[in-house]
Scaffold this motif. Structure first.
Motif, PDB file in Angstrom:
ATOM      1  N   GLU A 195       0.810  -1.213   0.000  1.00  0.00           N
ATOM      2  CA  GLU A 195       0.000   0.000   0.000  1.00  0.00           C
ATOM      3  C   GLU A 195       0.853   1.278   0.000  1.00  0.00           C
ATOM      4  N   LYS A 196       1.811   1.322  -0.899  1.00  0.00           N
ATOM      5  CA  LYS A 196       2.706   2.492  -0.964  1.00  0.00           C
ATOM      6  C   LYS A 196       2.250   3.526  -1.977  1.00  0.00           C
ATOM      7  N   PHE A 197       1.693   3.084  -3.110  1.00  0.00           N
ATOM      8  CA  PHE A 197       1.470   3.992  -4.239  1.00  0.00           C
ATOM      9  C   PHE A 197      -0.006   4.337  -4.425  1.00  0.00           C
ATOM     10  N   ASP A 198      -0.245   5.612  -4.718  1.00  0.00           N
ATOM     11  CA  ASP A 198      -1.586   6.092  -5.045  1.00  0.00           C
ATOM     12  C   ASP A 198      -1.933   5.836  -6.502  1.00  0.00           C
ATOM     13  N   LEU A 199      -0.908   5.828  -7.358  1.00  0.00           N
ATOM     14  CA  LEU A 199      -1.111   5.720  -8.798  1.00  0.00           C
ATOM     15  C   LEU A 199       0.007   4.872  -9.400  1.00  0.00           C
ATOM     16  N   ILE A 200      -0.382   3.941 -10.263  1.00  0.00           N
ATOM     17  CA  ILE A 200       0.582   3.111 -10.985  1.00  0.00           C
ATOM     18  C   ILE A 200       0.252   3.173 -12.468  1.00  0.00           C
ATOM     19  N   VAL A 201       1.273   3.379 -13.289  1.00  0.00           N
ATOM     20  CA  VAL A 201       1.129   3.265 -14.740  1.00  0.00           C
ATOM     21  C   VAL A 201       1.962   2.078 -15.197  1.00  0.00           C
ATOM     22  N   CYS A 202       1.284   1.128 -15.832  1.00  0.00           N
ATOM     23  CA  CYS A 202       1.937  -0.093 -16.325  1.00  0.00           C
ATOM     24  C   CYS A 202       1.532  -0.271 -17.781  1.00  0.00           C
ATOM     25  N   TYR A 203       2.220   0.429 -18.650  1.00  0.00           N
ATOM     26  CA  TYR A 203       1.899   0.463 -20.074  1.00  0.00           C
ATOM     27  C   TYR A 203       2.884  -0.400 -20.857  1.00  0.00           C
ATOM     28  N   HIS A 204       2.342  -1.383 -21.570  1.00  0.00           N
ATOM     29  CA  HIS A 204       3.122  -2.235 -22.464  1.00  0.00           C
ATOM     30  C   HIS A 204       4.279  -2.904 -21.708  1.00  0.00           C
ATOM     31  N   ILE A 205       3.909  -3.515 -20.590  1.00  0.00           N
ATOM     32  CA  ILE A 205       4.850  -4.240 -19.741  1.00  0.00           C
ATOM     33  C   ILE A 205       4.449  -5.707 -19.600  1.00  0.00           C
ATOM     34  N   LEU A 206       3.199  -5.975 -19.298  1.00  0.00           N
ATOM     35  CA  LEU A 206       2.768  -7.323 -18.930  1.00  0.00           C
ATOM     36  C   LEU A 206       2.938  -8.330 -20.061  1.00  0.00           C
ATOM     37  N   GLU A 207       2.890  -7.873 -21.310  1.00  0.00           N
ATOM     38  CA  GLU A 207       3.071  -8.800 -22.425  1.00  0.00           C
ATOM     39  C   GLU A 207       4.498  -9.326 -22.522  1.00  0.00           C
ATOM     40  N   HIS A 208       5.413  -8.724 -21.739  1.00  0.00           N
ATOM     41  CA  HIS A 208       6.802  -9.190 -21.677  1.00  0.00           C
ATOM     42  C   HIS A 208       7.044 -10.185 -20.534  1.00  0.00           C
ATOM     43  N   ILE A 209       6.071 -10.334 -19.637  1.00  0.00           N
ATOM     44  CA  ILE A 209       6.280 -11.031 -18.376  1.00  0.00           C
ATOM     45  C   ILE A 209       5.631 -12.412 -18.415  1.00  0.00           C
ATOM     46  N   ILE A 210       6.444 -13.460 -18.289  1.00  0.00           N
ATOM     47  CA  ILE A 210       5.890 -14.819 -18.281  1.00  0.00           C
ATOM     48  C   ILE A 210       4.973 -15.012 -17.081  1.00  0.00           C
ATOM     49  N   GLU A 211       5.427 -14.642 -15.902  1.00  0.00           N
ATOM     50  CA  GLU A 211       4.625 -14.792 -14.683  1.00  0.00           C
ATOM     51  C   GLU A 211       3.731 -13.556 -14.490  1.00  0.00           C
ATOM     52  N   ASP A 212       2.809 -13.358 -15.422  1.00  0.00           N
ATOM     53  CA  ASP A 212       2.025 -12.125 -15.398  1.00  0.00           C
ATOM     54  C   ASP A 212       1.057 -12.068 -14.215  1.00  0.00           C
ATOM     55  N   ARG A 213       0.525 -13.199 -13.803  1.00  0.00           N
ATOM     56  CA  ARG A 213      -0.370 -13.190 -12.642  1.00  0.00           C
ATOM     57  C   ARG A 213       0.378 -12.764 -11.372  1.00  0.00           C
ATOM     58  N   LYS A 214       1.607 -13.201 -11.260  1.00  0.00           N
ATOM     59  CA  LYS A 214       2.436 -12.791 -10.117  1.00  0.00           C
ATOM     60  C   LYS A 214       2.693 -11.287 -10.169  1.00  0.00           C
ATOM     61  N   ALA A 215       2.930 -10.756 -11.370  1.00  0.00           N
ATOM     62  CA  ALA A 215       3.135  -9.313 -11.531  1.00  0.00           C
ATOM     63  C   ALA A 215       1.876  -8.546 -11.147  1.00  0.00           C
ATOM     64  N   MET A 216       0.720  -9.021 -11.583  1.00  0.00           N
ATOM     65  CA  MET A 216      -0.538  -8.367 -11.238  1.00  0.00           C
ATOM     66  C   MET A 216      -0.761  -8.378  -9.731  1.00  0.00           C
ATOM     67  N   SER A 217      -0.427  -9.489  -9.100  1.00  0.00           N
ATOM     68  CA  SER A 217      -0.565  -9.589  -7.647  1.00  0.00           C
ATOM     69  C   SER A 217       0.325  -8.574  -6.938  1.00  0.00           C
ATOM     70  N   GLU A 218       1.527  -8.360  -7.452  1.00  0.00           N
ATOM     71  CA  GLU A 218       2.439  -7.377  -6.868  1.00  0.00           C
ATOM     72  C   GLU A 218       1.920  -5.956  -7.069  1.00  0.00           C
ATOM     73  N   LEU A 219       1.364  -5.681  -8.231  1.00  0.00           N
ATOM     74  CA  LEU A 219       0.768  -4.360  -8.460  1.00  0.00           C
ATOM     75  C   LEU A 219      -0.363  -4.108  -7.463  1.00  0.00           C
ATOM     76  N   HIS A 220      -1.163  -5.127  -7.243  1.00  0.00           N
ATOM     77  CA  HIS A 220      -2.262  -5.009  -6.288  1.00  0.00           C
ATOM     78  C   HIS A 220      -1.732  -4.799  -4.873  1.00  0.00           C
ATOM     79  N   ARG A 221      -0.667  -5.490  -4.523  1.00  0.00           N
ATOM     80  CA  ARG A 221      -0.116  -5.410  -3.166  1.00  0.00           C
ATOM     81  C   ARG A 221       0.417  -4.018  -2.852  1.00  0.00           C
ATOM     82  N   VAL A 222       1.125  -3.407  -3.803  1.00  0.00           N
ATOM     83  CA  VAL A 222       1.781  -2.128  -3.503  1.00  0.00           C
ATOM     84  C   VAL A 222       0.877  -0.922  -3.751  1.00  0.00           C
ATOM     85  N   LEU A 223      -0.300  -1.148  -4.359  1.00  0.00           N
ATOM     86  CA  LEU A 223      -1.242  -0.057  -4.588  1.00  0.00           C
ATOM     87  C   LEU A 223      -2.044   0.206  -3.311  1.00  0.00           C
ATOM     88  N   LYS A 224      -2.211   1.471  -2.990  1.00  0.00           N
ATOM     89  CA  LYS A 224      -3.011   1.820  -1.819  1.00  0.00           C
ATOM     90  C   LYS A 224      -4.482   1.504  -2.064  1.00  0.00           C
TER      91      LYS A 224
END
Length: 243
Positions: free
Chosen positions: A133-162
């Motif tokens: 819960e650190k960030f108020d705003l996240i921009v993740c543009y044209h990143i996830l299509e590069h990431i094999i473990e995309d669900r893990k990345a999404m989970s991390e985005l959710h974790r650090v978003l306030k």
């Protein structure tokens, strides 16, 4: 004209010098493009036309911004970016990096894992080294299509978003279902199947929306219309995710 001038510059100017002096060199193009038909939302230059790339995208010759970058800048300024926000920005364009870095009223965290973009941090999106819960705003543009473990990345985005925060997410999209095949590992194969040498899938809008919802996000898909003056494309999709 733009592609010709770019080719000439690459042939006579060392790459390092081009990168270090990009803004200065681009300003030399103003007399060739100055006009009243178009305007860049980022550098605010009024143009007689944008430069059209081989893929059809409209580029601002003065600052180098693509259509999606110009729309993102306008969208953030108009609706999302507020004073005192903690703002996490994955692999920002050079122009947006420079714009946000100049603002003293926000806490800006530009990050790029492989150091290919201007950045101050090097977060692994599948294991972001910061508290919850650190960030108020996240921009993740044209990143996830590069990431094999995309669900893990999404989970991390959710974790650090306030709680109550927003994440703006975009990738290339296709109709139908998500297409991914992890047995395709060569650059040639990925280019053929996914459209770029370092992509590992092509999302559909519904497919990406579904995975983000499974992670815990509330998701609204925004569809934007074409705007010839600013060089915005038709039916551009942005997923607005809320925690």
């Amino acid at each position: 004209m733009y592609n010709f001038l770019k080719s000439v510059a690459k042939n006579i100017i060392p790459q390092k010098a081009l990168i270090e002096n990009e803004e200065r060199f681009r300003r030399l193009l103003i007399p060739f493009y100055k006009g009243k038909n178009n305007e860049c939302t980022i550098c605010r230059t009024r143009l007689k036309n944008f430069a059209q790339l081989d893929n059809g995208n409209l580029l601002c010759p003065i600052c180098g911004s693509l259509s999606r970058t110009r729309r993102l800048y306008k969208l953030l300024n108009d609706e999302f970016l507020q004073s005192k926000m903690f703002f996490l920005d994955f692999s920002p364009s050079r122009m947006l990096y420079k714009k946000w870095k100049k603002r003293n009223d926000i806490h800006y965290f530009p990050t790029d894992y492989e150091n290919e973009f201007l950045s101050d941090y090097h977060y692994d999106i599948t294991n972001i080294n910061t508290e919850e819960e650190k960030f108020d705003l996240i921009v993740c543009y044209h990143i996830l299509e590069h990431i094999i473990e995309d669900r893990k990345a999404m989970s991390e985005l959710h974790r650090v978003l306030k709680t109550g925060g927003k994440a703006l997410i975009q990738t290339p999209f296709k109709d139908g279902e998500i297409y991914e095949d992890y047995s395709i590992t060569t650059e040639k194969g990925r280019l053929k199947h996914f459209g770029q040498e370092d992509h590992v899938r092509i999302y559909s809008v519904k497919g990406l929306e579904s995975r983000l919802k499974e992670t815990g996000f509330n998701v609204v898909v925004r569809t934007f219309s074409k705007d010839n003056y600013y060089g915005f494309t038709q039916n551009e999709k942005v997923l607005i995710c809320t925690k």
